[in-house]
Design a protein around this motif. Structure first.
Motif, PDB file in Angstrom:
ATOM      1  N   ASP A  69     -26.832  -9.409 -13.520  1.00  0.00           N
ATOM      2  CA  ASP A  69     -25.819  -8.942 -12.577  1.00  0.00           C
ATOM      3  C   ASP A  69     -25.019  -7.751 -13.105  1.00  0.00           C
ATOM      4  OD1 ASP A  69     -24.109 -10.042 -14.470  1.00  0.00           O
ATOM      5  OD2 ASP A  69     -23.354 -11.642 -13.160  1.00  0.00           O
ATOM      6  N   GLY A  70     -25.496  -7.169 -14.233  1.00  0.00           N
ATOM      7  CA  GLY A  70     -24.838  -6.004 -14.807  1.00  0.00           C
ATOM      8  C   GLY A  70     -23.657  -6.341 -15.696  1.00  0.00           C
ATOM      9  N   SER A  71     -23.435  -7.633 -15.898  1.00  0.00           N
ATOM     10  CA  SER A  71     -22.315  -8.029 -16.756  1.00  0.00           C
ATOM     11  C   SER A  71     -22.643  -7.684 -18.210  1.00  0.00           C
ATOM     12  CB  SER A  71     -22.050  -9.536 -16.641  1.00  0.00           C
ATOM     13  OG  SER A  71     -23.125 -10.264 -17.220  1.00  0.00           O
ATOM     14  N   ILE A  72     -21.607  -7.592 -19.023  1.00  0.00           N
ATOM     15  CA  ILE A  72     -21.808  -7.271 -20.426  1.00  0.00           C
ATOM     16  C   ILE A  72     -22.666  -8.338 -21.109  1.00  0.00           C
ATOM     17  CG2 ILE A  72     -19.692  -8.350 -21.295  1.00  0.00           C
ATOM     18  CD1 ILE A  72     -21.184  -5.000 -22.470  1.00  0.00           C
ATOM     19  N   ASP A  73     -22.551  -9.585 -20.685  1.00  0.00           N
ATOM     20  CA  ASP A  73     -23.373 -10.648 -21.268  1.00  0.00           C
ATOM     21  C   ASP A  73     -24.846 -10.459 -20.927  1.00  0.00           C
ATOM     22  OD1 ASP A  73     -21.308 -11.972 -22.582  1.00  0.00           O
ATOM     23  OD2 ASP A  73     -20.829 -13.195 -20.814  1.00  0.00           O
ATOM     24  N   ASP A  74     -25.147 -10.093 -19.678  1.00  0.00           N
ATOM     25  CA  ASP A  74     -26.538  -9.852 -19.287  1.00  0.00           C
ATOM     26  C   ASP A  74     -27.106  -8.625 -19.988  1.00  0.00           C
ATOM     27  OD1 ASP A  74     -26.726 -12.096 -17.712  1.00  0.00           O
ATOM     28  OD2 ASP A  74     -26.309 -11.038 -15.832  1.00  0.00           O
ATOM     29  N   ILE A  75     -26.292  -7.602 -20.159  1.00  0.00           N
ATOM     30  CA  ILE A  75     -26.728  -6.396 -20.869  1.00  0.00           C
ATOM     31  C   ILE A  75     -27.021  -6.730 -22.333  1.00  0.00           C
ATOM     32  CG2 ILE A  75     -25.941  -4.155 -21.720  1.00  0.00           C
ATOM     33  CD1 ILE A  75     -24.462  -3.865 -18.991  1.00  0.00           C
ATOM     34  N   ARG A  76     -26.144  -7.513 -22.948  1.00  0.00           N
ATOM     35  CA  ARG A  76     -26.354  -7.921 -24.342  1.00  0.00           C
ATOM     36  C   ARG A  76     -27.629  -8.746 -24.473  1.00  0.00           C
ATOM     37  NH1 ARG A  76     -25.494 -12.497 -26.536  1.00  0.00           N
ATOM     38  NH2 ARG A  76     -24.052 -13.219 -24.949  1.00  0.00           N
ATOM     39  N   LEU A  77     -27.836  -9.695 -23.551  1.00  0.00           N
ATOM     40  CA  LEU A  77     -29.046 -10.530 -23.603  1.00  0.00           C
ATOM     41  C   LEU A  77     -30.312  -9.692 -23.429  1.00  0.00           C
ATOM     42  CD1 LEU A  77     -27.837 -13.663 -21.609  1.00  0.00           C
ATOM     43  CD2 LEU A  77     -28.308 -13.515 -24.061  1.00  0.00           C
ATOM     44  N   ALA A  78     -30.279  -8.726 -22.532  1.00  0.00           N
ATOM     45  CA  ALA A  78     -31.435  -7.853 -22.325  1.00  0.00           C
ATOM     46  C   ALA A  78     -31.716  -7.032 -23.575  1.00  0.00           C
ATOM     47  CB  ALA A  78     -31.217  -6.942 -21.127  1.00  0.00           C
ATOM     48  N   THR A  79     -30.657  -6.550 -24.208  1.00  0.00           N
ATOM     49  CA  THR A  79     -30.808  -5.774 -25.447  1.00  0.00           C
ATOM     50  C   THR A  79     -31.426  -6.632 -26.535  1.00  0.00           C
ATOM     51  OG1 THR A  79     -28.889  -4.444 -24.846  1.00  0.00           O
ATOM     52  CG2 THR A  79     -29.566  -4.397 -27.155  1.00  0.00           C
ATOM     53  N   GLU A  80     -30.940  -7.848 -26.682  1.00  0.00           N
ATOM     54  CA  GLU A  80     -31.491  -8.763 -27.683  1.00  0.00           C
ATOM     55  C   GLU A  80     -32.942  -9.102 -27.377  1.00  0.00           C
ATOM     56  OE1 GLU A  80     -28.707 -11.997 -27.585  1.00  0.00           O
ATOM     57  OE2 GLU A  80     -27.219 -10.909 -28.785  1.00  0.00           O
ATOM     58  N   ASP A  81     -33.267  -9.283 -26.088  1.00  0.00           N
ATOM     59  CA  ASP A  81     -34.639  -9.606 -25.688  1.00  0.00           C
ATOM     60  C   ASP A  81     -35.596  -8.455 -26.023  1.00  0.00           C
ATOM     61  OD1 ASP A  81     -36.674 -11.232 -24.352  1.00  0.00           O
ATOM     62  OD2 ASP A  81     -36.561  -9.729 -22.743  1.00  0.00           O
ATOM     63  N   TYR A  82     -35.209  -7.233 -25.695  1.00  0.00           N
ATOM     64  CA  TYR A  82     -36.069  -6.087 -26.027  1.00  0.00           C
ATOM     65  C   TYR A  82     -36.183  -5.885 -27.531  1.00  0.00           C
ATOM     66  CZ  TYR A  82     -37.089  -4.418 -21.345  1.00  0.00           C
ATOM     67  OH  TYR A  82     -37.573  -4.298 -20.060  1.00  0.00           O
ATOM     68  N   THR A  83     -35.110  -6.156 -28.262  1.00  0.00           N
ATOM     69  CA  THR A  83     -35.175  -6.048 -29.719  1.00  0.00           C
ATOM     70  C   THR A  83     -36.198  -7.025 -30.279  1.00  0.00           C
ATOM     71  OG1 THR A  83     -32.876  -5.324 -29.861  1.00  0.00           O
ATOM     72  CG2 THR A  83     -33.832  -6.261 -31.862  1.00  0.00           C
ATOM     73  N   LYS A  84     -36.203  -8.258 -29.777  1.00  0.00           N
ATOM     74  CA  LYS A  84     -37.186  -9.270 -30.210  1.00  0.00           C
ATOM     75  C   LYS A  84     -38.605  -8.824 -29.867  1.00  0.00           C
ATOM     76  CE  LYS A  84     -34.041 -13.159 -29.785  1.00  0.00           C
ATOM     77  NZ  LYS A  84     -33.683 -14.350 -28.978  1.00  0.00           N
ATOM     78  N   LYS A  85     -38.780  -8.301 -28.659  1.00  0.00           N
ATOM     79  CA  LYS A  85     -40.112  -7.842 -28.246  1.00  0.00           C
ATOM     80  C   LYS A  85     -40.615  -6.715 -29.149  1.00  0.00           C
ATOM     81  CE  LYS A  85     -39.636  -9.105 -23.374  1.00  0.00           C
ATOM     82  NZ  LYS A  85     -39.489  -8.613 -21.999  1.00  0.00           N
ATOM     83  N   ILE A  86     -39.754  -5.780 -29.470  1.00  0.00           N
ATOM     84  CA  ILE A  86     -40.140  -4.673 -30.337  1.00  0.00           C
ATOM     85  C   ILE A  86     -40.496  -5.189 -31.727  1.00  0.00           C
ATOM     86  CG2 ILE A  86     -39.247  -2.634 -31.547  1.00  0.00           C
ATOM     87  CD1 ILE A  86     -37.667  -2.028 -28.913  1.00  0.00           C
ATOM     88  N   ARG A  87     -39.692  -6.092 -32.261  1.00  0.00           N
ATOM     89  CA  ARG A  87     -39.973  -6.653 -33.578  1.00  0.00           C
ATOM     90  C   ARG A  87     -41.281  -7.424 -33.608  1.00  0.00           C
ATOM     91  NH1 ARG A  87     -33.767  -8.374 -35.028  1.00  0.00           N
ATOM     92  NH2 ARG A  87     -33.151  -6.302 -35.719  1.00  0.00           N
ATOM     93  N   ASN A  88     -41.611  -8.107 -32.515  1.00  0.00           N
ATOM     94  CA  ASN A  88     -42.877  -8.838 -32.446  1.00  0.00           C
ATOM     95  C   ASN A  88     -44.071  -7.894 -32.501  1.00  0.00           C
ATOM     96  OD1 ASN A  88     -41.793 -11.418 -32.393  1.00  0.00           O
ATOM     97  ND2 ASN A  88     -41.685 -11.478 -30.161  1.00  0.00           N
ATOM     98  N   VAL A  89     -43.945  -6.735 -31.882  1.00  0.00           N
ATOM     99  CA  VAL A  89     -45.036  -5.753 -31.910  1.00  0.00           C
ATOM    100  C   VAL A  89     -45.166  -5.152 -33.314  1.00  0.00           C
ATOM    101  CG1 VAL A  89     -45.875  -3.549 -31.016  1.00  0.00           C
ATOM    102  CG2 VAL A  89     -44.834  -5.214 -29.458  1.00  0.00           C
ATOM    103  N   LEU A  90     -44.020  -4.871 -33.937  1.00  0.00           N
ATOM    104  CA  LEU A  90     -44.042  -4.278 -35.266  1.00  0.00           C
ATOM    105  C   LEU A  90     -44.559  -5.274 -36.291  1.00  0.00           C
ATOM    106  CD1 LEU A  90     -40.654  -2.362 -35.209  1.00  0.00           C
ATOM    107  CD2 LEU A  90     -42.929  -1.393 -35.001  1.00  0.00           C
TER     108      LEU A  90
END
Length: 90
Positions: A69-90
């Motif tokens: 919903d664009g809240s800071i919590d959702d933005i933080r969760l999305a950032t953490e999710d993409y960080t995990k995805k990137i680390r999994n590829v690396l």
């Protein structure tokens, strides 16, 4: 530096073209938009972008700022999710 370039912007939505550009640009760093909403593959972008000892910079701005919903919590969760995805590829 090749042809006076210090880096390239290479979209993530065309894998075959990314491979050709990587071969021609060898070690130049890339900024890679197009992952997320535009349909580019995060895994392919990292793998192709990092060939020849290059370090790709993956841009996923819309996938993060418009998360949930664009809240800071959702933005933080999305950032953490993409960080995990990137680390999994690396």
């Amino acid at each position: 530096i090749h042809n006076n370039n210090i880096g390239l912007v290479v979209g993530a939505t065309k894998n075959n073209q990314m491979k050709s550009i990587r071969e021609a640009s060898k070690g130049l760093p890339w900024l890679i938009p197009g992952v997320g909403f535009q349909g580019g593959s995060l895994e392919d972008s990292i793998k192709i972008g990092s060939e020849y000892n290059s370090v790709p910079i993956i841009n996923i701005s819309r996938g993060i700022i418009y998360a949930g919903d664009g809240s800071i919590d959702d933005i933080r969760l999305a950032t953490e999710d993409y960080t995990k995805k990137i680390r999994n590829v690396l």
